[in-house]
Scaffold this motif. Structure first.
Motif: not given
Lengths: 95, 95, 95, 95, 95, 95, 95
Positions: F83-95
């Motif tokens: 469980i983490l803050s959205q702010n700790d998500i750096l990027a979304v990866v897509e195919d």
């Protein structure tokens, strides 16, 4: 002697644990488990503190649980009191 | 020599403990328990300090309890004074 | 050479202690008790600094008490000057 | 190669100390006392930086005193440059 | 695989130093002086980040100088990329 | 059991690396180079978090790159989640 | 005895792990993997806390996952409770 805390501060004194247990109010499993319970003996006026509007929500006579290591202990008239910010008071306890 | 503190700062000097005990004002259980009590000898004008509006609530002559380790001690005209922010003053004490 | 501080900064130089004691201005109990007194030799324009409106309240020629360890010392034209924020100046001293 | 700093940053290069002393501009008591003086070679556009409005007050060619240990040193085209925030520039020096 | 940074973040990859020196673009005195230059390969949408409005000022293909130790290095599709906040990018370099 | 994160938090689980490499999605030079890629399995409602308006920009099923050492790992129903803050998500990866 | 938390604080007690596993609610791979799951037993009124508007989103009876090392543990009426800010609660769990 009267101690009037500034801003968002309150003055508390630790509740005498022995006495309280006799009255059945605070019961803990063993003598080491002294809850950090104190009585509010003076409250500041609130107002703008460090640029933030603060409303004093505690009143004299409240029994409170304080954060550990919070506040400054001073001995006045032979009695130890603790001065701390309302923000360091975690909860009010009632019978 | 006159010391005029800037912004939200106040100048205090520690109250002479021996003298005070004689007058019966500050009583502590033993000589080691010197309360951190001081007298305000100058106050700043308040105003906007570090981007926050500050109202000076102390006045010259107030006896105050200060936070431990707060402020800067300077010796002026042979006398030690302490300059600190009003925010480091915890409470005003009155007889 | 002219030093123009930016924003809320001021340039000060330490007052020559020997000289001052002769003039009777700053008297301390012994030679080790040098007060941190300095003279303002340049002031910044104030304005918005780090997102906060700052009004410069010091002027050239003011004698000030500075916080210990504040500022950056630079040697210009053979003379040590200290550049620091107005916020690190604790008080102005007057005769 | 052109280096364009972002936001409130400026690019500076240290002034060649030997050369300057010849011109009599920066005089220090001994060779070890190199002032932290640099020349601004590029400035950022200012604007909103970290949520705060920043106005660039430096211009290319300004001689400045920088805070010690401020900035990031990079070698570009064989020359060391330092990129730092305008806020880390303490003062502008003029002849 | 496509990497889409969130908020004020950008994705960069370090520029191959050997190759660049051949083209004469980045010249340093010796092989150890690798500038921290990277190419932007993806940018976030900006918007409100941590309560502050952020405008993305970088675009894909920009060559940038980054702060040392900034960002998180990840290996995607056999290639090392670095994800960092736009605020950790110091400058854009142009030929 | 359903885990509903509060405020700006998201729940993720690390993507099974072996499985992914078979599908050719995440390719790294060697087995030690596990990217910090995870799948979002629950998102908070956003809103005002710590006094700041937060808009949730992630959705369940997103593959994301997280900052190293971010978040709190909990084992629920035999499965490790973070469980983490959205702010700790750096990027979304897509195919 | 009634504990009424102030501001954005909530009172929780750790869920008895043995009991819960019997009911099949929280299953972990081994006995050491105790999830940090607790039950909310009192909530503060919210309002302006430290200058920020806080809306209480938890209610008594919620099962929650808390951040590790968060909060202050107190023993009241022979029972350990934890008082912490709503912000230290990561998620609500439901069956």
């Amino acid at each position: 002697m009267n101690v009037k805390p500034l801003g968002d501060r309150v003055v508390i004194k630790m509740v005498d644990y022995e006495e309280k247990t006799k009255g059945g109010l605070f019961i803990t499993a063993n003598a080491q488990d002294k809850p950090e319970i104190a009585e509010v003996i003076a409250v500041g006026p609130g107002g703008v503190v460090d640029g933030k509007e603060v409303e004093m929500q505690l009143k004299v006579g409240d029994h409170v649980i304080m954060g550990k290591y919070a506040g400054t202990t001073v001995k006045i008239d032979g009695e130890e009191i603790i001065i701390l910010s309302q923000n360091d008071i975690l909860a009010v306890v009632e019978d």
